[in-house]
Design a protein around this motif. Structure first.
Motif, PDB file in Angstrom:
ATOM      1  N   ASN A  67       0.822  -1.212   0.000  1.00  0.00           N
ATOM      2  CA  ASN A  67       0.000   0.000   0.000  1.00  0.00           C
ATOM      3  C   ASN A  67       0.854   1.259   0.000  1.00  0.00           C
ATOM      4  O   ASN A  67       0.548   2.222  -0.707  1.00  0.00           O
ATOM      5  CB  ASN A  67      -0.924   0.004   1.219  1.00  0.00           C
ATOM      6  CG  ASN A  67      -2.059  -0.962   1.045  1.00  0.00           C
ATOM      7  OD1 ASN A  67      -2.371  -1.336  -0.079  1.00  0.00           O
ATOM      8  ND2 ASN A  67      -2.654  -1.398   2.140  1.00  0.00           N
ATOM      9  N   VAL A  75       0.626   4.082  -2.954  1.00  0.00           N
ATOM     10  CA  VAL A  75       0.288   5.486  -2.724  1.00  0.00           C
ATOM     11  C   VAL A  75       1.449   6.383  -3.133  1.00  0.00           C
ATOM     12  O   VAL A  75       1.255   7.444  -3.749  1.00  0.00           O
ATOM     13  CB  VAL A  75      -0.100   5.698  -1.246  1.00  0.00           C
ATOM     14  CG1 VAL A  75      -0.333   7.161  -0.965  1.00  0.00           C
ATOM     15  CG2 VAL A  75      -1.338   4.893  -0.919  1.00  0.00           C
ATOM     16  N   GLY A  79       1.476   6.518  -6.811  1.00  0.00           N
ATOM     17  CA  GLY A  79       0.313   7.279  -7.252  1.00  0.00           C
ATOM     18  C   GLY A  79       0.575   8.775  -7.183  1.00  0.00           C
ATOM     19  O   GLY A  79       0.234   9.519  -8.102  1.00  0.00           O
ATOM     20  N   SER A  80       1.190   9.198  -6.085  1.00  0.00           N
ATOM     21  CA  SER A  80       1.434  10.633  -5.972  1.00  0.00           C
ATOM     22  C   SER A  80       2.615  11.046  -6.850  1.00  0.00           C
ATOM     23  O   SER A  80       2.705  12.194  -7.270  1.00  0.00           O
ATOM     24  CB  SER A  80       1.646  11.013  -4.508  1.00  0.00           C
ATOM     25  OG  SER A  80       2.992  11.101  -4.220  1.00  0.00           O
ATOM     26  N   GLU A 127      -3.890   5.167  -5.415  1.00  0.00           N
ATOM     27  CA  GLU A 127      -4.704   5.207  -4.197  1.00  0.00           C
ATOM     28  C   GLU A 127      -5.900   4.277  -4.293  1.00  0.00           C
ATOM     29  O   GLU A 127      -6.269   3.599  -3.327  1.00  0.00           O
ATOM     30  CB  GLU A 127      -5.180   6.639  -3.930  1.00  0.00           C
ATOM     31  CG  GLU A 127      -4.130   7.544  -3.325  1.00  0.00           C
ATOM     32  CD  GLU A 127      -3.254   8.213  -4.383  1.00  0.00           C
ATOM     33  OE1 GLU A 127      -3.247   7.760  -5.544  1.00  0.00           O
ATOM     34  OE2 GLU A 127      -2.584   9.201  -4.030  1.00  0.00           O
ATOM     35  N   ALA A 165      -4.772   0.855  -3.711  1.00  0.00           N
ATOM     36  CA  ALA A 165      -4.526   0.627  -2.289  1.00  0.00           C
ATOM     37  C   ALA A 165      -5.824   0.355  -1.542  1.00  0.00           C
ATOM     38  O   ALA A 165      -5.876  -0.510  -0.662  1.00  0.00           O
ATOM     39  CB  ALA A 165      -3.798   1.831  -1.692  1.00  0.00           C
TER      40      ALA A 165
END
Lengths: 518, 99
Positions: free
Chosen positions: B42, B46, B49-50, B58, B61
Motif C-alpha cells: 500500500n 500510494v 500514485g502521488s 490510491e 490501495a
C-alpha cells in the motif's frame, strides 16, 4: 463521467458471482427446509447458464466483423484467449458440481457452502481470464483463491482437510502478497495499471531509467503466479493440499484454478510484457525444466494416489510453462490447448480417486487399485484412458497437447528445453503405467484378501463371478451414476479429440490474445 | 518530492513481513506478517500514485485494504477451526501429511 458497461461481456460473472450471492442469501433464509441436493442443482444450472454465455461470447469474438472488444473503460478485455479460459474454468466448476453429491453425502460436506464457494471461485477465475488491468487481475486472483482456501478446508471433521486449508491459505496469501508487490512495482515503472498502457510503455522503452524496479516487478509477479500454478520450487503445498482437501474441490483446483493462474501468467508475460521477453524468458525456462523433471521424479517415489496425481499436475504445469517460454502466439495457443485437455483428464481422474475412497489414515495407497480391472472393468478402463492421456500416449488428447507445446519450443529455437521436456515426459509415463499395471496385472496381495473376506463377511452385495477362482472376490466399486457420467465424458473427450484433433487445435489456435494481434 | 524514502520504507516492511511468515510458529503472527507485506504494498502504491500524479495508485490501495480484510477473515476462521481441534495455533505442529 462513468465508463460504459457492456453487460453482455460480464454475463458469466453475473451468473456465477451474482448467482452464488443470491444462493447464499436465500440459503440462510430457507436452510432447514431445502432438500440437500437443491444447492447442487442450482449450481449446475448457474454454471450451465455461464457456459452458454461463454459460448455466445466465443461466437461474437470469432465473428470477423466484431472481433475482440473491451469494456468498463478498457479494464476488461473479451478476446479469444479470455473466452477460451473462461470456458475451461466454467467446465471445471460444472463437472466438479456434477460429481460432488457423492462426496457431499459420504464426507458430510455442507452442500450449500460447497456450491456457493465453487461458483464464487469460478467467477474469480473468469474475471482473471478477462482482466486487462492490474487491479482487476488482482481482484480476480483473490476471489478465485480465497474461495478455494475455504473449499480445501470444507471437510470440517477431517483433520487432513483442515491441514490442507491452512497450508493452502498461508502459502497462497503469501504468494498473493508477492504478486501484489510486483504489480505495485510494475505500476511504478510503467505509470499505469492498464495492461494496454503498460505494454505500450514497455515498447516505448519506459522503465529504462528504472530497470531494476521493472525486473524486480517481473520476478515478484512470476513468484506469486508460480505459487498459484504449483511450479517447482513453489510447489510444496500441492501434494498436501491435494491429499487433504475434499476430492471435488481438488478436481476443481487442478483443472480450474490452474487454468486461471495460467491465464494471468500468459496474459501478463506472453501478452503485456512481450516487449521485454528477453528479460523473463530465461527465468521461465529454468522453472519449466525443474518443474517437468521434479514433477515426474517425485511422482515415481510417491506411494499415495492423490499425491501421485498432485505431482503429475506439477509436471503438467511444467509443460504448460514450456509453452509460455516460447513467448508468442504459437506457444500461447499450445499452452491453452494443454490447459483445456488437462482439465478433462484431471476432473475424470479425481472423480475416480473420489469413489475409491480413503483408508483409515485418510490416504489412498497404490495397492487400492490392485486388480481393479476385474472388480470394476469400466471404471478401470476409464481411469486407464485418462492416465494414458496424461502420459501423452498417441490417440489421446494428451499426446497432442505435449506435441504442440514441444513444437512451440522447437519453433522458438529453445531446443534444449524441448529435449529435456521430452525426457520428463518419458519419466512421467512410467508413473502412470505403474498404476495401469496395478489395475490390470497385479493380484491383490495378502492384505487385500483379508480386506475382501472382511467385506464379504459384512454381507455386501457380491458380484456374480465370485465363484470363479481367477476373479477377485471383492465386490465391485460402487460408482454412482453422476460419477460414472463425469468419468465417461472426460474419457470420451480425451479419446475422441485424441483421434480427431483438428477441431480442438483450431479452437486453441483461434483463442488469441488481442494484444498479440490476430 | 522524494520517492526513494517511501520505497525504502516499503522494502523494509516487506522484508520484515517475509521474515515473519517464514520464521514465526504462531499462526496469528504469520497472518500479521502477511498483513505487513500488504501494507508495504500500500505504501508503494500510494507513493507511486502521488509520483505519477494519478489517482489509480490510491484506488488500488483501497482495493488491497478491502481484500486483505476478507483474506484475514478466512485465515482466522481456518486457524480457529484448527485451534478447536488441537488447542494450539502453532503452524509447525500441522504436519500430519508428509512424503
Amino acid at each position: 463521467m462513468s465508463p460504459s458497461v457492456d453487460w453482455a461481456a460480464l454475463l458469466p460473472q453475473i451468473f456465477l458471482g451474482g448467482g452464488s450471492l443470491v444462493m447464499l442469501t436465500l440459503g440462510t433464509l430457507v436452510r432447514k427446509r431445502a432438500p440437500w441436493w437443491l444447492p447442487n442443482v442450482l449450481g449446475i444450472g448457474l454454471t450451465l447458464a455461464a457456459f452458454g454465455s461463454v459460448v455466445w461470447q466465443w461466437v461474437r469474438v470469432q465473428d470477423p466483423s466484431r472481433g475482440a472488444f473491451s469494456t468498463i473503460a478498457g479494464t476488461v478485455q473479451i478476446d479469444g484467449f479470455a473466452v477460451f479460459l473462461s470456458g475451461v474454468v466454467v467446465i471445471a466448476a460444472l463437472l466438479a458440481l456434477v460429481f460432488a453429491p457423492f462426496s457431499i453425502r459420504r464426507a458430510g460436506l455442507p452442500p450449500e457452502e460447497f456450491s456457493v464457494l465453487l461458483l464464487l471461485s469460478a467467477a474469480g477465475g473468469v474475471t482473471l481470464a478477462s482482466a486487462n488491468d492490474l487491479i482487476v487481475l488482482f481482484l480476480g486472483l483473490e476471489v478465485l483463491s480465497i474461495a478455494a482456501y475455504v473449499l480445501a478446508a470444507l471437510d470440517l471433521r477431517r483433520a487432513g482437510s483442515q491441514e490442507a486449508g491452512l497450508k493452502y491459505f498461508v502459502l497462497g496469501a503469501f504468494a498473493s502478497a508477492f504478486f501484489l508487490y510486483g504489480a505495485a512495482l510494475i505500476y511504478g515503472a510503467a505509470g499505469s495499471t492498464k495492461l494496454d498502457s503498460v505494454a505500450a510503455a514497455l515498447a516505448a522503452g519506459a522503465g529504462s531509467n528504472a530497470r531494476g524496479m521493472l525486473l524486480a516487478g517481473f520476478a515478484l509477479l512470476l513468484v506469486g503466479l508460480f505459487f498459484k500454478v504449483a511450479a517447482v520450487p513453489f510447489h510444496a503445498w500441492t501434494p498436501d493440499v491435494y491429499e487433504g482437501a475434499p476430492s471435488p474441490a481438488v478436481a476443481y483446483m487442478a483443472a480450474g484454478v490452474k487454468a486461471a493462474g495460467f491465464a494471468a501468467l500468459l496474459r501478463l508475460f506472453a501478452g503485456t510484457f512481450s516487449a521485454s521477453s528477453a528479460d523473463w524468458r530465461p527465468a521461465v525456462a529454468v522453472v519449466a525444466v525443474i518443474t517437468v523433471l521434479a514433477g515426474s521424479a517425485l511422482g515415481v517415489i510417491s506411494g499415495d494416489v492423490r499425491r501421485l496425481l498432485a505431482y503429475s499436475s506439477i509436471g503438467h504445469a511444467g509443460f504448460i510453462l514450456v509453452g509460455l517460454e516460447s513467448a508468442g502466439a504459437n506457444g500461447t495457443s499450445a499452452s491453452l490447448l494443454y490447459l483445456g485437455v488437462y482439465a478433462f483428464m484431471a476432473l475424470g481422474s479425481f472423480a475416480v480417486v473420489m469413489v475409491m475412497g480413503r483408508d483409515a489414515s485418510g490416504s489412498q495407497p497404490l495397492a487400492a487399485y490392485d486388480g481393479l480391472a476385474r472388480r470394476s472393468p469400466w471404471l478401470a478402463l476409464g481411469f486407464t484412458l485418462l492416465l494414458l492421456a496424461q502420459a501423452g500416449l498417441p490417440f489421446t488428447t494428451g499426446f497432442w497437447a505435449k506435441f504442440e507445446v514441444i513444437g512451440a519450443a522447437v519453433q522458438s529455437r529453445t531446443y534444449w528445453l524441448a529435449a529435456v521436456s521430452m525426457l520428463g515426459a518419458v519419466v512421467a509415463a512410467f508413473v502412470y503405467l505403474r498404476l495401469v499395471v496395478r489395475m490390470y496385472l497385479v493380484r491383490p496381495g495378502a492384505d487385500g484378501d483379508a480386506l475382501a473376506s472382511q467385506k464379504s463377511g459384512v454381507g455386501l452385495a457380491d458380484d456374480s463371478r465370485s465363484g470363479d477362482e481367477d476373479s477377485d472376490s471383492r465386490p465391485p466399486v460402487a460408482v454412482p451414476r453422476s460419477v460414472g457420467f463425469v468419468v465417461a465424458v472426460c474419457a470420451a473427450v480425451t479419446l475422441f479429440f485424441g483421434v480427431w484433433p483438428a477441431p480442438l487445435l483450431n479452437l486453441a489456435g483461434d483463442a488469441t490474445l488481442a494484444v498479440l494481434g490476430g | 518530492m522524494w520517492l526513494n524514502q517511501f520505497l525504502v520504507l516499503s522494502a523494509v516492511l516487506f522484508s520484515i513481513g517475509v521474515y515473519g511468515v517464514l520464521a514465526r510458529r504462531n499462526g496469528v503472527l504469520v497472518l500479521m506478517s502477511i498483513e505487513l507485506i500488504l501494507n508495504a504494498v500500500n505504501i508503494n502504491l500510494v507513493a507511486f500514485g502521488s509520483y505519477v500524479q494519478t489517482v489509480v495508485g490510491e484506488v488500488f490501495a483501497l482495493f488491497v485494504i478491502t481484500v486483505a480484510a476478507a483474506e484475514v477473515g478466512v485465515g482466522l476462521a481456518i486457524l480457529l477451526l484448527l485451534y478447536r481441534n488441537r488447542r494450539s495455533v502453532d503452524i509447525h505442529d500441522v504436519d500430519m501429511m508428509k512424503g
